[in-house]
Design a protein around this motif. Structure first.
Motif, short mmCIF file in Angstrom:
data_model
loop_
_atom_site.label_atom_id
_atom_site.label_comp_id
_atom_site.label_asym_id
_atom_site.label_seq_id
_atom_site.Cartn_x
_atom_site.Cartn_y
_atom_site.Cartn_z
N PRO A 1 -6.16 5.13 0.81
CA PRO A 1 -5.18 5.01 1.88
C PRO A 1 -5.80 4.67 3.23
O PRO A 1 -6.96 4.97 3.50
CB PRO A 1 -4.55 6.41 1.92
CG PRO A 1 -5.62 7.31 1.42
CD PRO A 1 -6.38 6.51 0.40
N CYS A 2 -4.98 4.07 4.06
CA CYS A 2 -5.39 3.85 5.45
C CYS A 2 -5.32 5.19 6.18
O CYS A 2 -4.98 6.20 5.60
CB CYS A 2 -4.46 2.82 6.11
SG CYS A 2 -2.77 3.40 6.35
N CYS B 1 4.39 6.20 3.98
CA CYS B 1 3.61 5.10 4.56
C CYS B 1 3.85 4.99 6.06
O CYS B 1 4.96 5.19 6.54
CB CYS B 1 4.06 3.82 3.86
SG CYS B 1 3.37 2.30 4.52
N GLU B 2 2.80 4.63 6.78
CA GLU B 2 2.98 4.45 8.22
C GLU B 2 3.72 3.16 8.55
O GLU B 2 4.39 3.07 9.57
CB GLU B 2 1.64 4.47 8.95
CG GLU B 2 0.81 3.23 8.81
CD GLU B 2 -0.34 3.19 9.81
OE1 GLU B 2 -0.30 3.93 10.80
OE2 GLU B 2 -1.28 2.42 9.57
N VAL B 3 3.62 2.15 7.71
CA VAL B 3 4.28 0.87 7.95
C VAL B 3 5.73 0.91 7.49
O VAL B 3 6.63 0.41 8.16
CB VAL B 3 3.53 -0.28 7.24
CG1 VAL B 3 4.22 -1.61 7.47
CG2 VAL B 3 2.07 -0.33 7.70
N MET C 1 9.05 4.81 2.58
CA MET C 1 8.37 4.58 1.29
C MET C 1 7.19 5.54 1.15
O MET C 1 6.40 5.70 2.08
CB MET C 1 7.84 3.14 1.27
CG MET C 1 7.09 2.78 0.01
SD MET C 1 6.45 1.08 0.10
CE MET C 1 4.83 1.40 0.84
N GLY D 1 -3.21 6.07 8.28
CA GLY D 1 -1.90 6.30 8.88
C GLY D 1 -0.88 6.97 7.99
O GLY D 1 0.31 6.98 8.33
N VAL D 2 -1.33 7.55 6.90
CA VAL D 2 -0.38 8.22 6.02
C VAL D 2 0.32 9.35 6.80
O VAL D 2 -0.33 10.12 7.50
CB VAL D 2 -1.08 8.81 4.78
CG1 VAL D 2 -0.07 9.50 3.87
CG2 VAL D 2 -1.84 7.73 4.04
N CYS E 1 3.53 6.63 0.40
CA CYS E 1 2.27 5.87 0.39
C CYS E 1 1.84 5.69 -1.06
O CYS E 1 1.75 6.65 -1.82
CB CYS E 1 1.21 6.63 1.17
SG CYS E 1 -0.45 5.93 0.95
N VAL E 2 1.56 4.47 -1.43
CA VAL E 2 1.18 4.19 -2.82
C VAL E 2 -0.12 4.89 -3.19
O VAL E 2 -0.32 5.26 -4.35
CB VAL E 2 1.07 2.68 -3.08
CG1 VAL E 2 2.41 2.01 -2.91
CG2 VAL E 2 0.04 2.03 -2.18
N TRP E 3 -0.98 5.11 -2.22
CA TRP E 3 -2.25 5.77 -2.52
C TRP E 3 -2.09 7.26 -2.69
O TRP E 3 -2.81 7.88 -3.47
CB TRP E 3 -3.30 5.43 -1.47
CG TRP E 3 -3.88 4.09 -1.78
CD1 TRP E 3 -3.62 2.92 -1.14
CD2 TRP E 3 -4.73 3.78 -2.87
NE1 TRP E 3 -4.28 1.91 -1.76
CE2 TRP E 3 -4.98 2.41 -2.82
CE3 TRP E 3 -5.32 4.53 -3.88
CZ2 TRP E 3 -5.79 1.77 -3.75
CZ3 TRP E 3 -6.12 3.89 -4.81
CH2 TRP E 3 -6.35 2.53 -4.74
N CYS F 1 1.29 -1.59 -1.29
CA CYS F 1 0.78 -1.21 0.03
C CYS F 1 0.97 -2.40 0.99
O CYS F 1 0.47 -3.49 0.73
CB CYS F 1 -0.70 -0.84 -0.08
SG CYS F 1 -1.49 -0.60 1.52
N PRO F 2 1.68 -2.20 2.10
CA PRO F 2 1.89 -3.30 3.04
C PRO F 2 0.59 -3.87 3.60
O PRO F 2 0.55 -5.02 4.01
CB PRO F 2 2.72 -2.66 4.16
CG PRO F 2 3.32 -1.45 3.56
CD PRO F 2 2.37 -0.98 2.50
N LYS F 3 -0.46 -3.07 3.62
CA LYS F 3 -1.75 -3.56 4.12
C LYS F 3 -2.63 -4.09 3.00
O LYS F 3 -3.76 -4.49 3.23
CB LYS F 3 -2.49 -2.43 4.85
CG LYS F 3 -1.76 -1.96 6.11
CD LYS F 3 -2.54 -0.86 6.80
CE LYS F 3 -1.80 -0.35 8.02
NZ LYS F 3 -2.53 0.75 8.68
N LEU G 1 -4.24 -2.58 0.75
CA LEU G 1 -5.49 -1.83 0.57
C LEU G 1 -5.73 -1.58 -0.90
O LEU G 1 -4.80 -1.32 -1.66
CB LEU G 1 -5.42 -0.52 1.35
CG LEU G 1 -5.29 -0.67 2.87
CD1 LEU G 1 -5.32 0.69 3.54
CD2 LEU G 1 -6.36 -1.58 3.43
S1 SF4 Z 1 0.17 4.50 4.43
FE1 SF4 Z 1 -0.47 4.02 2.36
S2 SF4 Z 1 0.93 2.43 1.63
FE2 SF4 Z 1 1.13 2.56 3.87
S3 SF4 Z 1 -0.28 1.00 4.66
FE3 SF4 Z 1 -1.40 2.93 4.60
S4 SF4 Z 1 -2.42 2.97 2.60
FE4 SF4 Z 1 -0.83 1.40 2.54
#
Ligand code: SF4
Length: 79
Positions: A11-12, A21-23, A27, A14-15, A29-31, A3-5, A7
Motif C-alpha cells: 500500500p501507499c 483507499c485515499e484516492v 473503496m 495514504g490508506v 484499499c486493495v492492499w 489500485c488507482p496508483k 502499486l
Molecule cells: S490506498 Fe491502497 S488502493 Fe488506494 S492508492 Fe493507496 S495503495 Fe492503492
C-alpha cells in the motif's frame, strides 16, 4: 489490480484509518484486502514476493496483441 496508483508491492502511505483507499474513499484499499486474504492462506508467502513496477510505456496497448505478435514473429524465425 484496482489500485488507482497501480502499486504492485504494497500500500501507499495514504490508506485511511478504516482501511479504505485515499484516492477512492468508498473503496477498500486493495492492499489491505490482499494482506488480510494472505493471512488466511496457510504457509503461503507469495504476497512477500517483490513484483516489477508497471511499465507505463505499455499503457493503452493490448498485452494479448503484443504476445500474439511476439509468438508469430518467433514462428517466422524458425527454420
Ligand atoms: S490506498 Fe491502497 S488502493 Fe488506494 S492508492 Fe493507496 S495503495 Fe492503492
Amino acid at each position: 489490480m484496482n489500485c488507482p496508483k497501480q502499486l504492485r508491492n504494497g500500500p501507499c502511505g495514504g490508506v485511511r484509518e478504516n482501511g479504505n483507499c485515499e484516492v477512492e474513499p468508498d473503496m477498500p484499499c486493495v492492499w489491505v484486502q490482499a494482506w488480510e486474504g494472505s493471512q488466511r492462506m496457510r504457509a503461503d508467502t507469495s504476497i512477500l514476493k517483490v513484483q516489477k513496477p508497471v511499465d507505463q510505456s505499455l499503457r493503452d496497448t493490448s498485452a494479448w496483441l503484443r504476445v500474439t505478435a511476439e509468438r508469430a514473429a518467433s514462428q517466422d524465425e524458425k527454420p
